[in-house]
Design an enzyme around this catalytic site. Structure first.
Site, PDB file in Angstrom:
ATOM      1  N   PRO A  17       7.535  66.906  37.217  1.00 19.66           N
ATOM      2  CA  PRO A  17       8.548  67.825  37.773  1.00 19.66           C
ATOM      3  C   PRO A  17       9.505  67.083  38.694  1.00 19.66           C
ATOM      4  CG  PRO A  17       6.417  68.144  38.860  1.00 19.66           C
ATOM      5  CD  PRO A  17       6.191  67.204  37.720  1.00 19.66           C
ATOM      6  N   MET A  18      10.794  67.359  38.566  1.00 22.87           N
ATOM      7  CA  MET A  18      11.783  66.762  39.479  1.00 22.87           C
ATOM      8  C   MET A  18      12.816  67.837  39.824  1.00 22.87           C
ATOM      9  SD  MET A  18      12.297  62.865  38.096  1.00 22.87           S
ATOM     10  CE  MET A  18      12.303  63.232  36.353  1.00 22.87           C
ATOM     11  N   GLN A  74       5.893  75.272  38.339  1.00 20.87           N
ATOM     12  CA  GLN A  74       5.339  74.728  39.581  1.00 20.87           C
ATOM     13  C   GLN A  74       5.713  75.568  40.799  1.00 20.87           C
ATOM     14  OE1 GLN A  74       6.512  71.127  41.846  1.00 20.87           O
ATOM     15  NE2 GLN A  74       4.532  70.317  41.213  1.00 20.87           N
ATOM     16  N   CYS A 105       4.806  67.093  47.320  1.00 18.85           N
ATOM     17  CA  CYS A 105       6.188  66.868  47.746  1.00 18.85           C
ATOM     18  C   CYS A 105       6.225  66.352  49.189  1.00 18.85           C
ATOM     19  CB  CYS A 105       6.995  68.163  47.630  1.00 18.85           C
ATOM     20  SG  CYS A 105       8.709  67.899  48.129  1.00 18.85           S
ATOM     21  N   LYS A 144      -0.871  69.239  41.575  1.00 24.78           N
ATOM     22  CA  LYS A 144      -0.222  67.923  41.615  1.00 24.78           C
ATOM     23  C   LYS A 144      -0.241  67.433  43.053  1.00 24.78           C
ATOM     24  CE  LYS A 144       3.850  65.349  40.181  1.00 24.78           C
ATOM     25  NZ  LYS A 144       4.603  65.102  41.414  1.00 24.78           N
ATOM     26  N   GLY A 206       3.188  57.797  38.617  1.00 20.88           N
ATOM     27  CA  GLY A 206       3.779  56.817  39.526  1.00 20.88           C
ATOM     28  C   GLY A 206       4.074  55.513  38.831  1.00 20.88           C
ATOM     29  N   ASP A 207       5.374  55.211  38.710  1.00 24.58           N
ATOM     30  CA  ASP A 207       5.833  53.910  38.208  1.00 24.58           C
ATOM     31  C   ASP A 207       5.525  53.654  36.729  1.00 24.58           C
ATOM     32  OD1 ASP A 207       6.519  53.658  40.846  1.00 24.58           O
ATOM     33  OD2 ASP A 207       4.970  52.183  41.330  1.00 24.58           O
ATOM     34  N   GLY A 229       8.334  60.344  35.568  1.00 24.97           N
ATOM     35  CA  GLY A 229       9.438  60.986  36.269  1.00 24.97           C
ATOM     36  C   GLY A 229      10.711  60.176  36.194  1.00 24.97           C
ATOM     37  N   ARG A 230      10.909  59.309  37.188  1.00 25.14           N
ATOM     38  CA  ARG A 230      12.197  58.624  37.333  1.00 25.14           C
ATOM     39  C   ARG A 230      12.599  57.801  36.125  1.00 25.14           C
ATOM     40  NH1 ARG A 230      10.572  55.813  42.660  1.00 25.14           N
ATOM     41  NH2 ARG A 230       8.613  55.940  41.493  1.00 25.14           N
TER      42      ARG A 230
END
Ligand SMILES: Cc1cc2nc3c(=O)[nH]c(=O)nc-3n(C[C@H](O)[C@H](O)[C@H](O)COP(=O)(O)O)c2cc1C
Length: 326
Positions: A17-18, A74, A105, A144, A206-207, A229-230
């Protein structure tokens, strides 16, 4: 409603989620490239329940496009009653595969009110919130989280056990503390400790940005799925590349034309849900991501920032494509 498949031979790839990014338009583009499940942007439980029925912000946040793959909605909040009630309402909309609780978050405006990753500091409250959602939801509930608040408070294992006891269906763990925000590296060894502590599936986060990092995350953590995500910003193809790597297959890089065609389709989806001005404002960051690293992109990006219409943007994208043909 579509469910998440946890086959060990095909670990699910989630779009993490972003906020401000993972709306239905972006989720669809990622799903076309092999993302198996996604999560909405975070939604305030209290805000959702108390907003006027027609309030556009919440209508957009809870939207699910036809044909979307399994979608989690979410929630964030710090009051078990609001969280339970929102889970009750959202789980009955017939749109989602599950309710996801935001305990990760790090943004001050969220943690400042006691929500997001701040909940990890109060295990009793975290447990009551998970319980309230599980008791009130018709759908599976997931959590999460991060590794903890800071180095002195790394209690992801403890929160994971509480979540399992309270009936959570699965967990997603971002391998950083709140204090780290996005600095340093996600610690897969620490996610592994969470995986060992519970029987419910754990998704590592993550990453993860390519086949190599995906394989490392799976192998080091022993997790059952990955959340990306990113790495998907301007690059929904990352899901196809990761799946190919997990299958031991080669993958093809999309060329500039495909990047631009996807940017155009993204803009068309965005225009279907917003007025021209809002859609243009929303799309600016995406256009910049889609053309990142391309010859001549800096100049075009600057012009896109001040463009007043999509026709103007289209001329700029065509100019960029021509420049790169020459
Ligand atoms: C712009 C942005 C918005 C985010 N919004 C949320 C959110 O609404 N809910 C949530 O649980 N995590 C949110 N995250 C965290 C991501 O889901 C993810 O945990 C984090 O980016 C680490 O994964 P990555 O390295 O694959 O990006 C957000 C991250 C970014 C960069």
């Amino acid at each position: 409603m579509k469910e998440i498949s946890w086959r060990r031979e095909k670990p699910p790839l989630f779009l993490a989620p972003m906020a401000g990014i993972t709306d239905w338009a972006f989720r669809l583009l990622c799903q076309e490239q092999g993302c198996d499940a996604a999560t909405t942007e975070m939604i305030s439980a209290q805000g959702f329940l108390t907003a006027k029925k027609q309030k556009n912000t919440y209508q957009l946040l809870v939207r699910r496009a036809p044909f979307e793959k399994p979608l989690l909605v979410q929630l964030f909040g710090c009051d078990p009653q609001w969280m339970g009630e929102a889970a009750h309402v959202l789980s009955r909309m017939g749109r989602y595969a599950g309710i996801d609780i935001n305990m990760g978050c790090p943004a001050k405006k969220v943690t400042g009110s006691g929500s997001g990753s701040r909940l990890m500091l109060d295990e009793g409250l975290a447990g009551r919130i998970i319980s309230a959602c599980v008791q009130n939801s018709l759908l599976p509930v997931s959590v999460k989280m991060r590794l903890g608040w800071d180095e002195e408070h790394e209690n992801a294992v403890s929160i994971a056990r509480i979540a399992e006891q309270e009936g959570a269906a699965f967990l997603t763990v971002h391998g950083r503390t709140t204090k780290q925000q996005y600095s340093g590296k996600a610690d897969y060894e620490k996610i592994a400790a969470v995986c060992r502590a519970v029987r419910i599936p754990v998704v590592a986060n993550g990453d993860v940005c390519d086949g190599e990092s995906a394989l490392r995350a799976l192998n080091v953590t022993g997790c059952r799925g990955l959340a990306i995500g990113r790495a998907a910003l301007g690059d929904p193809w990352v899901f196809a590349r990761i799946r190919a790597a997990l299958n031991g297959e080669a993958s093809v890089q999309p060329d500039l034309h495909e990047h631009l065609q996807t940017a155009r389709r993204h803009a068309a989806y965005m225009r279907a849900g917003h007025d021209e001005r809002t859609a243009l404002l929303e799309m600016r960051k995406f256009f910049a991501w889609y053309i990142k690293g391309v010859y001549g992109a800096a100049e075009i990006r600057a012009k896109i920032t001040t463009a007043g219409t999509f026709d103007e943007v289209e001329r700029l994208l065509t100019e960029l494509e021509e420049k790169n043909k020459a």
